[in-house]
Design a protein around this motif. Structure first.
Motif, PDB file in Angstrom:
ATOM      1  N   TYR A  61       6.989 -13.983  -8.754  1.00  0.00           N
ATOM      2  CA  TYR A  61       7.123 -13.093  -7.780  1.00  0.00           C
ATOM      3  C   TYR A  61       8.753 -12.444  -8.215  1.00  0.00           C
ATOM      4  O   TYR A  61       9.638 -13.440  -8.311  1.00  0.00           O
ATOM      5  N   PRO A  63      12.325 -10.898  -7.546  1.00  0.00           N
ATOM      6  CA  PRO A  63      13.306 -10.881  -6.177  1.00  0.00           C
ATOM      7  C   PRO A  63      13.158  -9.540  -5.367  1.00  0.00           C
ATOM      8  O   PRO A  63      12.600  -8.636  -5.929  1.00  0.00           O
ATOM      9  N   ASP A  64      13.838  -9.422  -4.226  1.00  0.00           N
ATOM     10  CA  ASP A  64      13.714  -8.342  -3.482  1.00  0.00           C
ATOM     11  C   ASP A  64      14.157  -7.061  -3.872  1.00  0.00           C
ATOM     12  O   ASP A  64      13.697  -6.172  -4.096  1.00  0.00           O
ATOM     13  N   ASN A  65      15.502  -7.159  -4.631  1.00  0.00           N
ATOM     14  CA  ASN A  65      16.037  -6.032  -5.385  1.00  0.00           C
ATOM     15  C   ASN A  65      15.286  -5.494  -6.366  1.00  0.00           C
ATOM     16  O   ASN A  65      14.968  -4.349  -6.565  1.00  0.00           O
ATOM     17  N   GLY A  67      11.829  -5.484  -6.396  1.00  0.00           N
ATOM     18  CA  GLY A  67      10.726  -4.866  -5.859  1.00  0.00           C
ATOM     19  C   GLY A  67      11.131  -3.243  -5.420  1.00  0.00           C
ATOM     20  O   GLY A  67      10.150  -2.600  -5.442  1.00  0.00           O
ATOM     21  N   TRP A  68      12.296  -2.962  -4.767  1.00  0.00           N
ATOM     22  CA  TRP A  68      12.952  -1.965  -4.488  1.00  0.00           C
ATOM     23  C   TRP A  68      13.033  -1.282  -5.748  1.00  0.00           C
ATOM     24  O   TRP A  68      12.761   0.173  -5.659  1.00  0.00           O
ATOM     25  N   ALA A 117       6.296  -2.294  -1.634  1.00  0.00           N
ATOM     26  CA  ALA A 117       7.434  -3.221  -1.905  1.00  0.00           C
ATOM     27  C   ALA A 117       8.022  -3.696  -0.612  1.00  0.00           C
ATOM     28  O   ALA A 117       8.292  -5.065  -0.473  1.00  0.00           O
ATOM     29  N   SER A 120       5.381  -6.715   0.143  1.00  0.00           N
ATOM     30  CA  SER A 120       5.553  -7.667  -0.815  1.00  0.00           C
ATOM     31  C   SER A 120       6.905  -8.541  -0.401  1.00  0.00           C
ATOM     32  O   SER A 120       6.852  -9.707  -0.771  1.00  0.00           O
ATOM     33  N   ASN A 121       8.075  -7.754  -0.085  1.00  0.00           N
ATOM     34  CA  ASN A 121       9.203  -8.506   0.089  1.00  0.00           C
ATOM     35  C   ASN A 121       9.064  -9.456   1.200  1.00  0.00           C
ATOM     36  O   ASN A 121      10.116 -10.223   1.458  1.00  0.00           O
ATOM     37  N   ARG A 122       8.442  -9.167   2.145  1.00  0.00           N
ATOM     38  CA  ARG A 122       8.461  -9.908   3.447  1.00  0.00           C
ATOM     39  C   ARG A 122       7.725 -11.036   3.106  1.00  0.00           C
ATOM     40  O   ARG A 122       7.856 -12.050   4.136  1.00  0.00           O
ATOM     41  N   GLY A 125       7.773 -11.555  -2.537  1.00  0.00           N
ATOM     42  CA  GLY A 125       8.210 -10.512  -3.398  1.00  0.00           C
ATOM     43  C   GLY A 125       7.190  -9.888  -4.347  1.00  0.00           C
ATOM     44  O   GLY A 125       6.016 -10.180  -3.745  1.00  0.00           O
TER      45      GLY A 125
END
Length: 284
Positions: A61, A63-65, A67-68, A117, A120-122, A125
């Motif tokens: 998965y 990282p959050d960044n 994903g954005w 996104a 997924s980030n919640r 990721g």
């Protein structure tokens, strides 16, 4: 995947060169290769996968960044594709109908990308498997809609004899399609095995094979050939997954899921058959 493509070439040769019905070839291949697997790992055999590179195909998965970033890149790419198409048609002197739909499509696709996104980030990721699916969706859609090979595939599926008279190598197209199908099936097997971190005869059975066929048909792919899109198969698979999740949520048995999926599949094929008859009667 190379092994899968080789199997597809071998089985496709029976269809393309000899003329054996594809259903018989694929059914025989299913039984034969199932026997090869049993011979290789045994009835109760389980092969654990220790290679992290393989397991990460389904278990990694971002990282959050990231994903954005994927959401921004996908939105920008889609917007650029739509605008490039409009500009190209104008340069060629082709009128663009419903131009007002273009910004709506761009906003809708961007909203979907950012929604995926965010969801997924919640959790953990954006999954690599999701990104892989999106890339393959765009790639094969481009191949089917924007290349000469894709047009030849539709032509052979619609009317093989007419395609042959038009100079298309029908046998070669059929073999390549079998190779692509088998290669993608092998990739799906890798993803499924990576998800379980093992290869087990007790996994991957059940209705997965029928669900794959049902997803394409429910999504609008014609069993008679010549019509269908990659994205529609994805929509069909999402519908089947939604039915399964809904039935499990309300507590119904798997029997209800099978019946519901079967009824929807029969309805889709019946609708396709009726529409084809009407088109034939209208001379189209």
């Amino acid at each position: 995947m190379i092994g899968g493509a080789a199997i597809g070439a071998m089985q496709g040769s029976f269809v393309a060169l000899i003329g054996v019905p594809s259903f018989v070839v694929t059914l025989a291949g299913l039984l034969a290769w199932q026997g090869v697997i049993i011979k290789a790992i045994g009835i109760q055999g389980v092969i654990g996968i220790q290679d992290p590179k393989v397991n990460d195909v389904a278990n990694y998965y971002f990282p959050d960044n990231w994903g954005w970033g994927f959401a921004i890149a996908a939105s920008a790419a889609y917007a650029g594709t739509v605008l490039f198409g409009i500009i190209s048609r104008r340069r060629a002197g082709v009128h663009t109908r419903y131009l007002w739909l273009a910004p709506i499509k761009i906003v809708l696709v961007a909203g979907i990308c950012f929604f995926v996104a965010a969801v997924s980030n919640r959790d953990r990721g954006v999954a690599f498997a999701l990104l892989l699916m999106a890339v393959l969706l765009v790639f094969w859609t481009y191949i089917a809609k924007r290349t000469l090979f894709g047009r030849h595939v539709y032509a052979v599926g619609g009317n093989a004899e007419a395609a042959r008279r038009a100079g298309i190598n029908v046998k070669r197209i059929r073999m390549i399609v079998f190779m692509i199908s088998s290669g993608m099936a092998a990739l799906g097997g890798v993803v499924f095995a990576a998800r379980l971190s093992s290869v087990d005869l007790n996994a991957g059975g059940g209705t997965i094979l029928l669900d794959a066929i049902s997803a394409a048909v429910i999504g609008g792919t014609s069993l008679f050939g010549g019509r269908g899109e990659v994205r529609n198969a994805l929509m069909g698979s999402l519908l089947i997954a939604a039915i399964a999740n809904g039935i499990n949520t309300v507590g119904y048995s798997s029997a209800t899921q099978y019946i519901t999926t079967g009824v929807i599949l029969l309805a889709a094929v019946t609708l396709d058959t009726v529409l084809r008859r009407r088109q034939a009667a209208a001379g189209r």
